[in-house]
Design an enzyme around this catalytic site. Structure first.
Site, PDB file in Angstrom:
ATOM      1  N   GLU A 125      10.830  57.103  10.742  1.00  9.58           N
ATOM      2  CA  GLU A 125      11.637  55.921  11.025  1.00  9.58           C
ATOM      3  C   GLU A 125      11.987  55.195   9.732  1.00  9.58           C
ATOM      4  OE1 GLU A 125      12.855  55.152  13.850  1.00  9.58           O
ATOM      5  OE2 GLU A 125      11.688  56.409  15.225  1.00  9.58           O
ATOM      6  N   ARG A 157      10.695  47.529  27.673  1.00 12.00           N
ATOM      7  CA  ARG A 157      11.440  48.050  28.830  1.00 12.00           C
ATOM      8  C   ARG A 157      10.501  48.251  30.017  1.00 12.00           C
ATOM      9  NH1 ARG A 157      11.675  53.345  30.085  1.00 12.00           N
ATOM     10  NH2 ARG A 157      10.517  53.825  28.194  1.00 12.00           N
ATOM     11  N   CYS A 200       5.537  50.921  19.554  1.00 12.58           N
ATOM     12  CA  CYS A 200       5.644  51.664  18.289  1.00 12.58           C
ATOM     13  C   CYS A 200       6.300  50.819  17.200  1.00 12.58           C
ATOM     14  CB  CYS A 200       6.410  52.970  18.487  1.00 12.58           C
ATOM     15  SG  CYS A 200       5.414  54.198  19.350  1.00 12.58           S
ATOM     16  N   HIS A 202       8.043  59.132  14.703  1.00  8.45           N
ATOM     17  CA  HIS A 202       8.031  59.446  16.138  1.00  8.45           C
ATOM     18  C   HIS A 202       7.964  60.963  16.314  1.00  8.45           C
ATOM     19  CE1 HIS A 202       9.364  55.399  17.830  1.00  8.45           C
ATOM     20  NE2 HIS A 202       8.430  55.808  18.674  1.00  8.45           N
TER      21      HIS A 202
END
Ligand code: PCA
Length: 223
Positions: free
Chosen positions: A88, A98, A151, A175
Site C-alpha cells: 500500500e 462497511r 487495515c 494486502h
C-alpha cells in the site's frame, strides 16, 4: 516471561490479523506465522497477531513495538477480491467501517488519530518490492488505497507512531489475496496459494531490508 529483544538484535516485526467477517482463517496471519523466526541480513522476523478490532489492534501493535523494538515493521491484511500481493502506498486518517469489526464496533467517518495529519506515505520501497516479487513470478502490484477499515486504521497508527518516534524505523502495509480454500466457497473470488504468498512476503521483506531508495518506474500499480 515474554521473549524480549536483546540490544544487538535486529528485528523485523511482521503483523497479521485474526480472521474476521465470519471467515475461518486469515491468510495475513498464516503468512506472518509461517515466517516467524526467519532470518535475513542479520534480522529476525517476529510475527504478531492483531485483533480485527478498532483500537485494540493498535494496543496490540504498541505492545509488540515495545517488546521487539524493530528496525522494520510490515503489517499484513486480507483484501478479498484482489489477485495480487499489494504493497500500500498511503494510509489515511479515516475510520469508516462497511461492516462491524470483531467486537461489533463500526466507526463511521471518524479520525484514526484526532488532530493527526490527513495521510502518511509508506516508508517501504513499494515499487522495488513489487519488482522483486514479479521477477520471482509472484503476482504483485502497488495499491493506492488500503480502504477505511481496520487495515488502514493499523497502517495509519503505525506510520503515526514511527513518524513521532523519529528514529528512522521504516514501516508499511501489504494486502494479501484470499487463500484458495476461501475462494472455493465464493465463486469468482481470486486467490493465491499460501506458499506463493509466503514467498512474496519473504521477497518484500528482503527488498525492504536491502533497498533504502525506492525505484521510480511505472507499471507496478493497480488500476
Ligand atoms: N483485512 C481487513 C481488516 C483485517 C484484514 O485482514 C482490511 O482490509 O481492513
Amino acid at each position: 516471561m515474554p521473549q524480549k529483544a536483546s540490544p544487538a538484535a535486529l528485528n523485523v516485526l511482521l503483523a497479521g490479523f485474526e480472521p474476521f467477517d465470519q471467515d475461518a482463517m486469515n491468510p495475513s496471519w498464516e503468512v506472518a506465522r509461517a515466517l516467524d523466526g526467519w532470518q535475513h541480513a542479520g534480522a529476525t522476523v517476529r510475527a504478531v497477531q492483531l485483533p480485527c478490532v478498532f483500537g485494540d489492534a493498535i494496543a496490540s501493535l504498541d505492545q509488540a513495538l515495545q517488546q521487539w523494538r524493530p528496525t522494520l515493521v510490515v503489517c499484513l491484511g486480507l483484501a478479498g477480491g484482489r489477485a495480487e500481493l499489494t504493497p500500500e502506498r498511503v494510509a489515511i486518517n479515516v475510520d469508516d467501517a462497511r461492516i462491524p469489526d470483531n467486537a461489533g464496533r463500526q466507526p463511521v467517518d471518524t479520525a484514526v488519530e484526532q488532530g493527526g495529519p490527513v495521510a502518511y506515505f509508506s516508508t517501504l520501497p513499494i515499487k522495488a518490492m513489487v519488482r522483486a516479487m514479479r521477477a520471482a513470478d509472484v503476482p504483485a502490484a502497488v495499491s493506492n488505497t488500503a480502504g477505511t477499515f481496520v487495515c488502514n486504521h493499523i497502517f495509519y497508527a503505525l506510520m503515526h507512531r514511527l513518524a513521532q518516534a523519529g528514529g528512522g524505523v521504516r514501516g508499511g502495509f501489504i494486502h494479501v489475496p484470499a487463500l484458495p480454500a476461501l475462494a472455493a466457497s465464493r465463486p469468482g473470488m481470486p486467490s493465491m496459494a499460501l506458499e506463493t504468498q509466503v514467498k512474496g512476503i519473504q521477497l518484500a521483506i528482503q527488498t525492504a531490508l536491502e533497498v533504502r531508495e525506492d525505484v521510480r518506474e511505472t507499471g507496478g500499480q493497480l488500476h
